[in-house]
Design a protein around this motif. Structure first.
Motif, PDB file in Angstrom:
ATOM      1  N   LEU A 232       0.870  -1.174   0.000  1.00 50.69           N
ATOM      2  CA  LEU A 232       0.000   0.000   0.000  1.00 50.69           C
ATOM      3  C   LEU A 232       0.902   1.216   0.000  1.00 50.69           C
ATOM      4  O   LEU A 232       1.757   1.355   0.887  1.00 50.69           O
ATOM      5  CB  LEU A 232      -0.899  -0.001   1.240  1.00 50.69           C
ATOM      6  CG  LEU A 232      -2.171  -0.847   1.179  1.00 50.69           C
ATOM      7  CD1 LEU A 232      -2.965  -0.549  -0.087  1.00 50.69           C
ATOM      8  CD2 LEU A 232      -1.903  -2.313   1.282  1.00 50.69           C
ATOM      9  N   SER A 233       0.729   2.073  -1.000  1.00 46.45           N
ATOM     10  CA  SER A 233       1.633   3.209  -1.145  1.00 46.45           C
ATOM     11  C   SER A 233       0.986   4.271  -2.026  1.00 46.45           C
ATOM     12  O   SER A 233       0.325   3.927  -3.012  1.00 46.45           O
ATOM     13  CB  SER A 233       2.928   2.687  -1.790  1.00 46.45           C
ATOM     14  OG  SER A 233       3.489   3.649  -2.615  1.00 46.45           O
TER      15      SER A 233
ATOM     16  N   GLY B 188       2.785   0.653   5.077  1.00 44.97           N
ATOM     17  CA  GLY B 188       3.953   1.424   5.486  1.00 44.97           C
ATOM     18  C   GLY B 188       3.635   2.464   6.541  1.00 44.97           C
ATOM     19  O   GLY B 188       2.491   2.627   6.984  1.00 44.97           O
TER      20      GLY B 188
ATOM     21  N   GLY C 207       7.750   5.819   4.130  1.00 46.06           N
ATOM     22  CA  GLY C 207       7.502   4.684   3.229  1.00 46.06           C
ATOM     23  C   GLY C 207       8.594   3.634   3.305  1.00 46.06           C
ATOM     24  O   GLY C 207       9.303   3.534   4.315  1.00 46.06           O
TER      25      GLY C 207
ATOM     26  N   ILE D 112      -4.836   4.237  -2.631  1.00 51.44           N
ATOM     27  CA  ILE D 112      -6.298   4.390  -2.582  1.00 51.44           C
ATOM     28  C   ILE D 112      -6.731   5.772  -3.050  1.00 51.44           C
ATOM     29  O   ILE D 112      -7.929   6.069  -3.067  1.00 51.44           O
ATOM     30  CB  ILE D 112      -6.898   4.068  -1.196  1.00 51.44           C
ATOM     31  CG1 ILE D 112      -6.370   5.015  -0.123  1.00 51.44           C
ATOM     32  CG2 ILE D 112      -6.675   2.624  -0.825  1.00 51.44           C
ATOM     33  CD1 ILE D 112      -7.286   5.062   1.103  1.00 51.44           C
TER      34      ILE D 112
ATOM     35  N   VAL E  96      -1.950  11.786   0.824  1.00 45.87           N
ATOM     36  CA  VAL E  96      -1.000  11.020   1.639  1.00 45.87           C
ATOM     37  C   VAL E  96      -1.532  10.877   3.052  1.00 45.87           C
ATOM     38  O   VAL E  96      -1.815  11.872   3.722  1.00 45.87           O
ATOM     39  CB  VAL E  96       0.387  11.712   1.650  1.00 45.87           C
ATOM     40  CG1 VAL E  96       1.361  10.918   2.511  1.00 45.87           C
ATOM     41  CG2 VAL E  96       0.930  11.846   0.226  1.00 45.87           C
TER      42      VAL E  96
ATOM     43  N   THR F 201      -1.142   9.002   7.052  1.00 39.95           N
ATOM     44  CA  THR F 201       0.001   8.818   7.953  1.00 39.95           C
ATOM     45  C   THR F 201       0.571   7.404   7.902  1.00 39.95           C
ATOM     46  O   THR F 201       1.762   7.195   8.110  1.00 39.95           O
ATOM     47  CB  THR F 201      -0.394   9.122   9.410  1.00 39.95           C
ATOM     48  OG1 THR F 201      -1.522   8.315   9.743  1.00 39.95           O
ATOM     49  CG2 THR F 201      -0.734  10.584   9.589  1.00 39.95           C
TER      50      THR F 201
ATOM     51  N   GLY G 149      -0.399   2.971   6.397  1.00 32.44           N
ATOM     52  CA  GLY G 149      -1.167   2.176   5.439  1.00 32.44           C
ATOM     53  C   GLY G 149      -2.315   1.371   6.026  1.00 32.44           C
ATOM     54  O   GLY G 149      -2.929   0.575   5.308  1.00 32.44           O
TER      55      GLY G 149
ATOM     56  N   PRO H 226      -5.708   2.507   4.249  1.00 29.72           N
ATOM     57  CA  PRO H 226      -5.742   1.969   2.880  1.00 29.72           C
ATOM     58  C   PRO H 226      -5.945   0.450   2.837  1.00 29.72           C
ATOM     59  O   PRO H 226      -6.723  -0.052   2.025  1.00 29.72           O
ATOM     60  CB  PRO H 226      -4.371   2.366   2.312  1.00 29.72           C
ATOM     61  CG  PRO H 226      -4.006   3.599   3.061  1.00 29.72           C
ATOM     62  CD  PRO H 226      -4.562   3.425   4.442  1.00 29.72           C
TER      63      PRO H 226
HETATM   64  N1  SAM Z   1       6.791   9.404   1.403  1.00 28.81           N
HETATM   65  C1  SAM Z   1       5.715   8.658   0.835  1.00 28.81           C
HETATM   66  C2  SAM Z   1       5.366   9.229  -0.536  1.00 28.81           C
HETATM   67  O1  SAM Z   1       5.582  10.424  -0.748  1.00 28.81           O
HETATM   68  O2  SAM Z   1       4.851   8.476  -1.391  1.00 28.81           O
HETATM   69  C3  SAM Z   1       4.469   8.709   1.725  1.00 28.81           C
HETATM   70  C4  SAM Z   1       4.566   7.795   2.906  1.00 28.81           C
HETATM   71  S1  SAM Z   1       3.090   7.781   3.857  1.00 28.81           S
HETATM   72  C5  SAM Z   1       3.345   9.121   4.962  1.00 28.81           C
HETATM   73  C6  SAM Z   1       3.301   6.396   4.912  1.00 28.81           C
HETATM   74  C7  SAM Z   1       2.590   5.139   4.468  1.00 28.81           C
HETATM   75  O3  SAM Z   1       1.183   5.350   4.455  1.00 28.81           O
HETATM   76  C8  SAM Z   1       2.906   4.620   3.095  1.00 28.81           C
HETATM   77  O4  SAM Z   1       4.082   3.831   3.090  1.00 28.81           O
HETATM   78  C9  SAM Z   1       1.673   3.800   2.740  1.00 28.81           C
HETATM   79  O5  SAM Z   1       1.724   2.482   3.258  1.00 28.81           O
HETATM   80  C10 SAM Z   1       0.566   4.559   3.458  1.00 28.81           C
HETATM   81  N2  SAM Z   1      -0.204   5.462   2.585  1.00 28.81           N
HETATM   82  C11 SAM Z   1      -0.330   6.793   2.719  1.00 28.81           C
HETATM   83  N3  SAM Z   1      -1.139   7.303   1.771  1.00 28.81           N
HETATM   84  C12 SAM Z   1      -1.553   6.267   1.017  1.00 28.81           C
HETATM   85  C13 SAM Z   1      -2.401   6.155  -0.122  1.00 28.81           C
HETATM   86  N4  SAM Z   1      -2.970   7.207  -0.696  1.00 28.81           N
HETATM   87  N5  SAM Z   1      -2.630   4.906  -0.633  1.00 28.81           N
HETATM   88  C14 SAM Z   1      -2.040   3.823  -0.092  1.00 28.81           C
HETATM   89  N6  SAM Z   1      -1.208   3.875   0.982  1.00 28.81           N
HETATM   90  C15 SAM Z   1      -0.964   5.078   1.535  1.00 28.81           C
END
Ligand code: SAM
Length: 222
Positions: A84-85, A110, A114, A130, A134, A136, A138, A141
């Motif tokens: 999930l990212s 994550g 990430g 999803i 962004v 905090t 995963g 999601p």
């Molecule tokens: N630095 C990363 C980037 O810019 O792509 C964002 C990391 S986010 C703060 C931390 C984690 O939240 C991610 O590794 C992911 O697992 C999850 N996450 C955050 N937003 C998401 C999204 N829109 N869809 C899926 N997973 C998400």
């Protein structure tokens, strides 16, 4: 279907996946869901799962070692491993339907900035976002994916909750629907819906679905 989730926040999953249709699917054995704490695959006193990025930059990254160890121990022959990212392909009803025919999913969630890129390169069969924002971590999601996939599993929805005619199932949004009373606060249900003219109702619904899609989601029509 079996779904395993790897997370730093197992407690987040307790409420949403213990209610309503998902709870019923679990009780009926249609969904076998296991939530795993990634820290169970760490070996130091502080149960460390993150480290600074090479090259500098803000924030911390998820270290590869605990994730590799966890995925290698949880993965079976046919398991599909999904990260999930926000950088993944955008999750949709169509992807939910594709995943609903798999037997075995492992959702890797994550936190911080990430994943170390080697997790993506060596472990992931797919990477899903999803939406274009962004969060905090995963956990939410993963719950979105679990919910959308589970309700498509055979036997999960009753007839009253059928997924046949809803938004996205025909590339359109759902048409407007009404229930009793036929008139409420001066607002009347469209005459066609109480006419008994089934062909007319079908036509009206198709037109309305198209109009709503043109207004709210023209991208679906291109
Ligand atoms: N630095 C990363 C980037 O810019 O792509 C964002 C990391 S986010 C703060 C931390 C984690 O939240 C991610 O590794 C992911 O697992 C999850 N996450 C955050 N937003 C998401 C999204 N829109 N869809 C899926 N997973 C998400």
């Amino acid at each position: 279907m079996k779904i395993d989730v790897l997370t730093l926040f197992p407690a987040m999953f307790a409420g949403p996946l213990d209610e309503s249709i998902i709870k019923r699917a679990r009780n009926k054995g249609l969904l076998d869901l296991k939530i795993h704490d990634l820290r169970d695959w760490t070996h130091d006193r502080h149960r460390t799962v993150d480290d600074k990025p090479f090259g500098g930059g803000p924030g911390m990254l998820m270290k590869p070692e605990p994730i590799f160890e966890a995925v290698e121990s949880l993965k079976r022959e046919k398991t599909k491993v999904i990260l999930l990212s926000p950088g993944g392909r955008k999750f949709s009803q169509q992807i939910a339907a594709e995943l609903a025919v798999e037997n075995d999913l492992l959702l890797v969630t994550g936190h911080y900035e990430g994943f170390d890129e080697r997790v993506r390169e060596a472990l992931a069969d797919d990477e899903l976002s999803i939406g274009d924002y962004v969060l905090t971590n995963g956990a939410l999601p993963a719950m979105v994916v679990i919910d959308a996939v589970t309700r498509l599993l055979p036997g999960v929805l009753g007839d009253d909750e059928s997924s046949r005619d809803e938004s996205f199932s025909h590339g359109l949004l759902e048409y407007p629907q009404y229930t009793r009373p036929a008139e409420f606060k001066g607002m009347k249900v469209p005459d066609i819906l109480v006419s008994g003219n089934h062909a007319g109702i079908e036509k009206w619904r198709r037109e309305q679905a198209r109009k709503r899609t043109e207004k709210n989601r023209p991208d679906l029509l291109t």
